[in-house]
Enzyme design. Structure first.
Site, short mmCIF file in Angstrom:
data_model
loop_
_atom_site.label_atom_id
_atom_site.label_comp_id
_atom_site.label_asym_id
_atom_site.label_seq_id
_atom_site.Cartn_x
_atom_site.Cartn_y
_atom_site.Cartn_z
N HIS A 35 0.88 -1.00 -0.01
CA HIS A 35 0.12 -0.36 -0.30
C HIS A 35 0.58 1.28 0.18
O HIS A 35 0.32 2.21 -0.43
CB HIS A 35 -1.22 -0.02 1.19
CG HIS A 35 -1.91 1.24 0.69
ND1 HIS A 35 -3.29 1.10 0.18
CD2 HIS A 35 -2.38 2.64 1.42
CE1 HIS A 35 -3.57 1.47 0.51
NE2 HIS A 35 -3.62 2.74 1.17
N TYR A 83 -1.12 15.43 1.32
CA TYR A 83 -0.14 14.44 0.31
C TYR A 83 0.38 16.20 -0.32
O TYR A 83 1.43 16.36 -0.92
CB TYR A 83 -0.58 13.34 -1.03
CG TYR A 83 -0.51 12.24 -0.34
CD1 TYR A 83 0.17 11.67 -0.07
CD2 TYR A 83 -2.28 11.78 -0.96
CE1 TYR A 83 -0.21 10.46 0.41
CE2 TYR A 83 -2.85 10.73 -0.04
CZ TYR A 83 -1.79 9.96 0.63
OH TYR A 83 -1.65 8.39 0.79
N HIS A 104 -10.95 8.98 -3.64
CA HIS A 104 -10.99 9.72 -2.17
C HIS A 104 -12.66 10.72 -1.82
O HIS A 104 -12.51 11.50 -2.82
CB HIS A 104 -10.23 10.96 -1.55
CG HIS A 104 -8.57 9.72 -0.89
ND1 HIS A 104 -7.72 10.01 -1.02
CD2 HIS A 104 -8.61 8.55 -0.85
CE1 HIS A 104 -7.04 9.34 -0.80
NE2 HIS A 104 -7.20 8.47 -0.24
#
Length: 383
Positions: free
Chosen positions: A324, A359, A350
């Site tokens: 992941h 991020y 998302h």
């Protein structure tokens, strides 16, 4: 039809059957009738007097509410939670996770055996202390505990909605907040290439796409030929694979919504080559099948994938790296490449902007580190 005998509180009427019915208007301005009819008028009057007494003592509740209260006294928290798990409209993997919470962290505790309607904040706090003590020292204990607590809080919220509780007793501040327990050092593009080379040929592209397209494991395992443009430019995320008791379950993507992911141009040829060498001819053929020969296998087993991944990461000395984490790497790279928050959100699938923002901030921090290393290369000399 009977005739009402009016009283200071309520009324009693004799029905054509000869039995007596009692009625009154409650504090909520709603008319209520007795739970049954009575053969004797005095019995009907006695019921009215008992209802009037409840009102005078300020402890009156509507008959429906009283029935709910009785249910709350007879139904244990474990029984209610078990029914809640069974009736919840969730994915199979989520239901299995909830059942694990109930079985491992709840059943057998004092709180589980309590009547739903009698649970207090103190009872929940005592249970929470037991849960924390049991998981002390485990690397993922804090994260799992937070998820268990969040699950129980939602269960009790439903109990409030069902009228079994007046207020949710899960009110421990911060108990349901999940905090990242490990620092992720994302692999570099060169490391990703080395990782991919360490996988079997039929799974090499899975590692590449996990990173460069920031895709989830289940999304990759669910890909079929029909989900890939023939020129390798686009991927259509239409389903996700999870594993429940070791068996694959195919469902919608984690976000519940399909999306399209653009493949970086430098990978188009690799995608086309993979389709030609490792994927069956049918539109429904899996892009990553469980066998190499014949391309007729089913979904790759999670343990097989884990075995090959562990071998690949050992080759680069990154035993800490999870599959992941490649998604995190791809997300960072996309943010560094100039993707906006909405663009990142769409690419990653998302539902909220929170993860995309993380991020973006991480990419900004990474850029600062890059600038510092550039100065190191210059030896600190000014131009």
């Amino acid at each position: 039809m009977g005739t009402d005998e009016r009283r200071r509180f309520g009324s009693v009427r004799k029905l054509p059957s000869g039995r007596y019915q009692a009625r009154y208007i409650g504090p909520d301005a709603v008319r209520y009738s007795g739970p049954r009819t009575w053969a004797a008028k005095d019995d009907a009057l006695g019921w009215l007097r008992s209802e009037e007494r409840l009102i005078e003592m300020d402890v009156w509740k509507s008959p429906d509410r009283r029935q709910t209260t009785e249910r709350a006294r007879s139904l244990t928290v474990a029984e209610y939670a078990r029914r809640w798990n069974e009736q919840r409209a969730v994915k199979a993997s989520t239901r299995a996770q909830y059942q694990s919470y109930l079985r491992v962290h709840f059943e057998g505790t004092e709180l589980a055996d309590m009547p739903v309607g009698e649970v207090t904040v103190a009872d929940v706090r005592e249970w929470w202390a037991e849960v924390r003590d049991t998981s002390a020292g485990k690397s993922d204990g804090a994260t799992r505990n937070a998820r268990v607590y969040a699950w129980l809080r939602t269960v009790f919220e439903s109990a409030v909605e069902d009228g079994l509780l007046d207020r949710n007793p899960c009110r421990i501040k911060g108990a349901g907040v999940t905090k990242r327990q490990r620092t992720i050092t994302v692999p570099s593009p060169a490391e990703v290439s080395t990782l991919a080379d360490g996988m079997p040929d039929r799974l090499r592209l899975l590692v590449v796409l996990a990173a460069w397209c920031a895709m989830r494991r289940g999304e990759l395992l669910g890909l079929r030929r029909m989900d890939v443009e023939p020129d390798g430019s686009l991927l259509y995320v239409r389903r996700g694979v999870t594993f429940v008791k070791g068996q694959p379950v195919v469902d919608t993507p984690k976000s519940g919504r399909e999306r399209t992911v653009a493949v970086p141009p430098h990978l188009h040829a690799a995608v086309v080559e993979h389709l030609g060498e490792h994927v069956g001819k049918g539109r429904a053929a899996l892009v990553f099948a469980s066998v190499a020969e014949g391309n007729v296998g089913g979904i790759v087993d999670e343990w097989t994938l884990r075995y090959h991944w562990q071998a690949a990461r050992e080759k680069i000395g990154r035993d800490d790296l999870r599959l992941h984490d490649l998604r995190h790497a791809g997300s960072m790279w996309a943010a560094s490449a100039g993707a906006t928050v909405p663009e990142l959100q769409r690419r990653l699938g998302h539902q909220s902007t929170a993860a995309a923002l993380r991020y973006m901030h991480a990419a900004e921090s990474s850029d600062v580190a890059i600038a510092a290393r550039l100065s190191e290369l210059a030896g600190g000399d000014a131009p």
